[in-house]
Design a protein around this motif. Structure first.
Motif, PDB file in Angstrom:
ATOM      1  N   ALA A   1     -13.118   3.882   3.947  1.00  0.00           N
ATOM      2  CA  ALA A   1     -13.279   2.553   4.549  1.00  0.00           C
ATOM      3  C   ALA A   1     -14.719   2.074   4.576  1.00  0.00           C
ATOM      4  N   CYS A   2     -15.677   2.933   4.313  1.00  0.00           N
ATOM      5  CA  CYS A   2     -17.080   2.518   4.321  1.00  0.00           C
ATOM      6  C   CYS A   2     -17.331   1.495   3.203  1.00  0.00           C
ATOM      7  N   GLY A   3     -18.205   0.568   3.510  1.00  0.00           N
ATOM      8  CA  GLY A   3     -18.505  -0.487   2.543  1.00  0.00           C
ATOM      9  C   GLY A   3     -17.689  -1.729   2.761  1.00  0.00           C
TER      10      GLY A   3
ATOM     11  N   TYR B   1       0.835  -1.200   0.000  1.00  0.00           N
ATOM     12  CA  TYR B   1       0.000   0.000   0.000  1.00  0.00           C
ATOM     13  C   TYR B   1       0.872   1.253   0.000  1.00  0.00           C
ATOM     14  N   PRO B   2       0.447   2.324  -0.666  1.00  0.00           N
ATOM     15  CA  PRO B   2       1.174   3.600  -0.573  1.00  0.00           C
ATOM     16  C   PRO B   2       0.984   4.183   0.817  1.00  0.00           C
ATOM     17  N   PRO B   3       1.892   5.042   1.268  1.00  0.00           N
ATOM     18  CA  PRO B   3       1.803   5.596   2.628  1.00  0.00           C
ATOM     19  C   PRO B   3       0.461   6.229   2.944  1.00  0.00           C
ATOM     20  N   SER B   4      -0.184   6.847   1.973  1.00  0.00           N
ATOM     21  CA  SER B   4      -1.465   7.506   2.234  1.00  0.00           C
ATOM     22  C   SER B   4      -2.563   6.520   2.579  1.00  0.00           C
ATOM     23  N   LYS B   5      -2.334   5.215   2.306  1.00  0.00           N
ATOM     24  CA  LYS B   5      -3.358   4.199   2.529  1.00  0.00           C
ATOM     25  C   LYS B   5      -3.014   3.258   3.690  1.00  0.00           C
ATOM     26  N   TRP B   6      -1.899   3.498   4.389  1.00  0.00           N
ATOM     27  CA  TRP B   6      -1.482   2.578   5.437  1.00  0.00           C
ATOM     28  C   TRP B   6      -2.543   2.403   6.523  1.00  0.00           C
ATOM     29  N   CYS B   7      -3.229   3.481   6.883  1.00  0.00           N
ATOM     30  CA  CYS B   7      -4.216   3.413   7.958  1.00  0.00           C
ATOM     31  C   CYS B   7      -5.646   3.387   7.432  1.00  0.00           C
ATOM     32  N   SER B   8      -5.819   3.070   6.161  1.00  0.00           N
ATOM     33  CA  SER B   8      -7.157   3.112   5.576  1.00  0.00           C
ATOM     34  C   SER B   8      -7.982   1.878   5.901  1.00  0.00           C
ATOM     35  N   SER B   9      -7.331   0.801   6.346  1.00  0.00           N
ATOM     36  CA  SER B   9      -8.062  -0.417   6.684  1.00  0.00           C
ATOM     37  C   SER B   9      -7.217  -1.240   7.640  1.00  0.00           C
ATOM     38  N   LEU B  10      -7.877  -2.239   8.247  1.00  0.00           N
ATOM     39  CA  LEU B  10      -7.162  -3.147   9.129  1.00  0.00           C
ATOM     40  C   LEU B  10      -6.112  -3.929   8.359  1.00  0.00           C
TER      41      LEU B  10
END
Length: 255
Positions: A240-242, A27-36
Motif C-alpha cells: 500500500a505504500c506510495g 480484486y482477488p481475495p488476497s488483495k481485498w484489504c490491500s487498500s481502501l
C-alpha cells in the motif's frame, strides 16, 4: 469530497456490512484489504478493520502517529476521516495511532472535580468525553470514532456506530463512564497530555510523529500521511505504500 473516500462516508451512513462480497469486486481475495478502494468495492471494510486487530504485528519499529483533536472541529474531522483512518486501514501493520480528544479545551477545578470549556461548546465537550471513554473501553474505538466523525451528527450517532462495530458493548456502559468519575479522569489525562506537548500546540488537528511535532512533519502529514508513514518505516514496505496525496489545511486555532 469526491471519489472513493466520499464513498466510505456514504456506505457507513447508509448500510451495515453484511459480509457478502459485492458483485462489483474486481480484486482477488488476497488483495481485498490491500487498500481502501478494494475494501469498499468488495464490501469487506468491516472485516478488514477487524483484521487489523487479529493479524500478527511483529514489527517493533512501527511509526507512531498521534492526533490531538476536538470532536467537532471541522479540520480535525476531515483529517481523521479522509486521511488518518484510511492510512491506518492500509498501513495498520506498520503504524500505530494515538487519539487525544481535547484540543483547545480549557480545564479548571470546581468543588474537587474537573470541568471543561470546549472551543465548540458543550456538545463538543460531550463528544470528547464519549470518544475518551470508547478509547479506554474497546480496541475497536478507532473505527467507532471514525463512524461518529464521518456522520452528520457526531454525538447522536455514537450509539449506532458503537452497535455497528461492537454490538456487545452496551451504550449504557459507555454513558456511565461519560457521566461518572472515570470519564472525568480520562478527560483530565487528555488535558495533561495536551498541555505536555513540546512545542505547545497552536491549533488542531495537531499531529505528532513518533512523539515529535515540527512544522515540516505537520506539513507532510497534511499533504500525504501515507507517503510520510511509508518513508519513515524502516522495515519491508507493504504494497500500500506510495498512495496518492490528499491535502488538509483546515485548522481550529487556539485563540
Amino acid at each position: 469530497m469526491k471519489g472513493p473516500l466520499l464513498l466510505v462516508l456514504t456506505v457507513l451512513l447508509n448500510t451495515q456490512f453484511g459480509g457478502c462480497v459485492l458483485s462489483s469486486c474486481t480484486y482477488p481475495p488476497s488483495k481485498w484489504c490491500s487498500s481502501l478502494d478494494s475494501a469498499i468495492q468488495c464490501g469487506v471494510l468491516k472485516q478488514c478493520l477487524e483484521s487489523n486487530f487479529t493479524r500478527s504485528h511483529e514489527a517493533s519499529d512501527k511509526v507512531e502517529v498521534g492526533l490531538y483533536y476536538e470532536s467537532l472541529c471541522p479540520g480535525c474531522r476531515n483529517f481523521l476521516v479522509f486521511s488518518l483512518f484510511p492510512t491506518w486501514l492500509m498501513l495498520g501493520d506498520i503504524m500505530s495511532v494515538t487519539l487525544v480528544p481535547y484540543g483547545n479545551a480549557q480545564e479548571k477545578t470546581v468543588a474537587g472535580k474537573y470541568v471543561y470549556e470546549c472551543q465548540h461548546g458543550e456538545p463538543e465537550c460531550l463528544g470528547n468525553l464519549i470518544e475518551s471513554c470508547l478509547l479506554n473501553m474497546t480496541d475497536l474505538a478507532f473505527p467507532i470514532i471514525f463512524c461518529m466523525e464521518s456522520s452528520t451528527d457526531v454525538i447522536n450517532n455514537g450509539q449506532s456506530c458503537t452497535k455497528l462495530y461492537q454490538p456487545d458493548l452496551s451504550w449504557d456502559t459507555v454513558m456511565k463512564c461519560v457521566k461518572g468519575d472515570q470519564g472525568n479522569q480520562l478527560m483530565h489525562q487528555n488535558a495533561l497530555m495536551t498541555q505536555a506537548l513540546n512545542p505547545p500546540h497552536e491549533y488542531v488537528p495537531w499531529v505528532t510523529i513518533n512523539g515529535e511535532h515540527t512544522d515540516d512533519l505537520q506539513e507532510k502529514a497534511m499533504n500525504s500521511l501515507v507517503s510520510l508513514v511509508c518513508s519513515l518505516y524502516k522495515g519491508t514496505k507493504p504494497a500500500a505504500c506510495g498512495g496518492s496525496k490528499r491535502h488538509f489545511k483546515s485548522y481550529c486555532h487556539n485563540e
